[in-house]
Enzyme design. Structure first.
Site, PDB file in Angstrom:
ATOM      1  N   LEU A 187       0.802  -8.793  -4.496  1.00  0.00           N
ATOM      2  CA  LEU A 187       0.461  -9.727  -4.183  1.00  0.00           C
ATOM      3  C   LEU A 187      -0.336  -9.517  -3.325  1.00  0.00           C
ATOM      4  O   LEU A 187      -0.695  -8.656  -2.229  1.00  0.00           O
ATOM      5  CB  LEU A 187       1.874 -10.109  -2.981  1.00  0.00           C
ATOM      6  CG  LEU A 187       3.527 -10.209  -3.061  1.00  0.00           C
ATOM      7  CD1 LEU A 187       3.513 -10.339  -2.188  1.00  0.00           C
ATOM      8  CD2 LEU A 187       3.244 -10.774  -4.726  1.00  0.00           C
TER       9      LEU A 187
ATOM     10  N   ASP B 126      16.046  -7.097   8.821  1.00  0.00           N
ATOM     11  CA  ASP B 126      14.769  -6.235   9.709  1.00  0.00           C
ATOM     12  C   ASP B 126      13.648  -7.168   9.996  1.00  0.00           C
ATOM     13  O   ASP B 126      12.568  -7.035   9.316  1.00  0.00           O
ATOM     14  CB  ASP B 126      14.407  -5.494   9.398  1.00  0.00           C
ATOM     15  CG  ASP B 126      13.469  -4.121  10.197  1.00  0.00           C
ATOM     16  OD1 ASP B 126      13.753  -4.599  11.360  1.00  0.00           O
ATOM     17  OD2 ASP B 126      13.117  -2.870   8.977  1.00  0.00           O
TER      18      ASP B 126
ATOM     19  N   GLU C 243       5.964  -5.995  -7.940  1.00  0.00           N
ATOM     20  CA  GLU C 243       4.603  -7.273  -7.957  1.00  0.00           C
ATOM     21  C   GLU C 243       2.915  -7.351  -6.873  1.00  0.00           C
ATOM     22  O   GLU C 243       4.363  -6.693  -5.912  1.00  0.00           O
ATOM     23  CB  GLU C 243       5.053  -8.650  -7.866  1.00  0.00           C
ATOM     24  CG  GLU C 243       3.878  -9.305  -7.464  1.00  0.00           C
ATOM     25  CD  GLU C 243       4.822 -11.203  -7.701  1.00  0.00           C
ATOM     26  OE1 GLU C 243       4.709 -12.167  -8.138  1.00  0.00           O
ATOM     27  OE2 GLU C 243       6.274 -11.007  -7.781  1.00  0.00           O
TER      28      GLU C 243
END
Length: 316
Positions: free
Chosen positions: A120, A224, A118
């Protein structure tokens, strides 16, 4: 126009459902997406190339690409995103497809591996952005992750940056942190240390039980979690990207947020409201981050050696 509905959107509520496609065209056909009219390079990490794909119908898709031989990076990223999404606490970009392409029928016009996500678009942060991220990260850490793995670890190995990350499941957090986090990094970095320094490292690893507590239960970690892996979603809230996911002690995730300048104070206040941070955490923080500093030593060289040695001296 940003594409928001996909043929396989139900799969984001489950884990291990996205299988690789054998060509870019096969992936696009499966998703019912139209022709790519442009692939604009985007600034991203230093492991993969990133592109904004613009489609003939005006929609946009985010694409990561690497060499065909490095497709496992995307397999690992997909499983991490799936794991976070499956707990339904924090948002991640919707996975569209991943796989490899042997020929010219892709936007890069050559053999590659790819991950489609997707897109953004740039969005302003909501007023409660950082405290809500803190609260939601705490909720993620408190959620039951036994549907992903039973114990400390992950169903498969993955990567921390470009470094392979072992995730063999263990019953003990301390054993897992010793054998799957610190020891592999020290082995890779052995050439940076004197014999005496390696003996100190072995001594510290042998005494981890003195410093690190066993949690009541495993927590799903991003793995992370620094500022570059937090992205603003269309709702104005913080979304997580680029995980190195596994189940461990939540303190390890929180420690990494402090490694490169730290997150704003409101983030930690929000976290503490949901999952109180014990006073002893500050004494363990550097030991958790020893793993990431060793990884930077292995990836980027001796400029990180001094920080590693300072931590070893602290805990020896």
């Amino acid at each position: 126009m940003v594409l928001s509905l996909y043929a396989d959107n139900e799969t984001m509520d489950s884990f291990g459902t996205h299988k690789p496609f054998s060509s870019f065209a096969q992936a696009m056909n499966h998703l019912g997406l139209g022709k790519v009219v442009s692939a604009r390079p985007m600034i991203g990490g230093d492991i993969n190339h990133a592109y904004k794909l613009e489609l003939a119908d005006g929609a946009s898709v985010f694409m990561k690409a690497n060499s065909r031989d490095n497709a496992d990076f995307f397999r690992a990223e997909v499983t991490g995103l799936e794991a976070i999404a499956s707990l339904k606490v924090l948002s991640v970009p919707r996975i569209l497809a991943w796989g490899t392409d042997d020929g010219q029928d892709n936007p890069l016009r050559g053999p590659c591996s790819f991950l489609l996500l997707e897109f953004l678009p740039p969005t302003a942060k909501a007023p409660n952005y950082w405290e809500e991220l803190g609260r939601n990260l705490a909720r993620l850490h408190l959620a039951d992750c036994s549907s992903i793995v039973k114990g400390f670890g992950f169903p498969s190995d993955n990567y921390i940056g470009a470094t392979p990350q072992r995730n063999q499941v263990a019953a003990s957090w301390v054993d897992f942190f010793r054998e799957c986090r610190l020891r592999p990094q020290f082995q890779m970095a052995a050439g940076h240390f004197t014999r005496g320094q390696l003996e100190t490292a072995e001594n510290v690893m042998g005494r981890l039980e003195e410093f690190l507590p066993e949690p009541e239960k495993p927590s799903l970690l991003h793995g992370d979690l620094w500022g570059g892996n937090v992205h603003t979603g269309g709702d104005g809230q913080a979304w997580l990207i680029d995980p190195a996911a596994y189940c461990g002690h939540w303190e390890a995730d929180l420690a990494m947020t402090r490694l490169f300048g730290g997150f704003p104070r409101k983030f930690y206040e929000g976290y503490h409201q949901v999952n109180p941070i014990p006073s002893g955490f500050s004494r363990r923080l550097d030991l958790y981050n020893l793993y990431h500093l060793l990884n930077h030593l292995n990836l980027f060289g001796s400029s990180y050696l001094g920080q590693v040695l300072d931590i070893l001296v602290t805990y020896k």
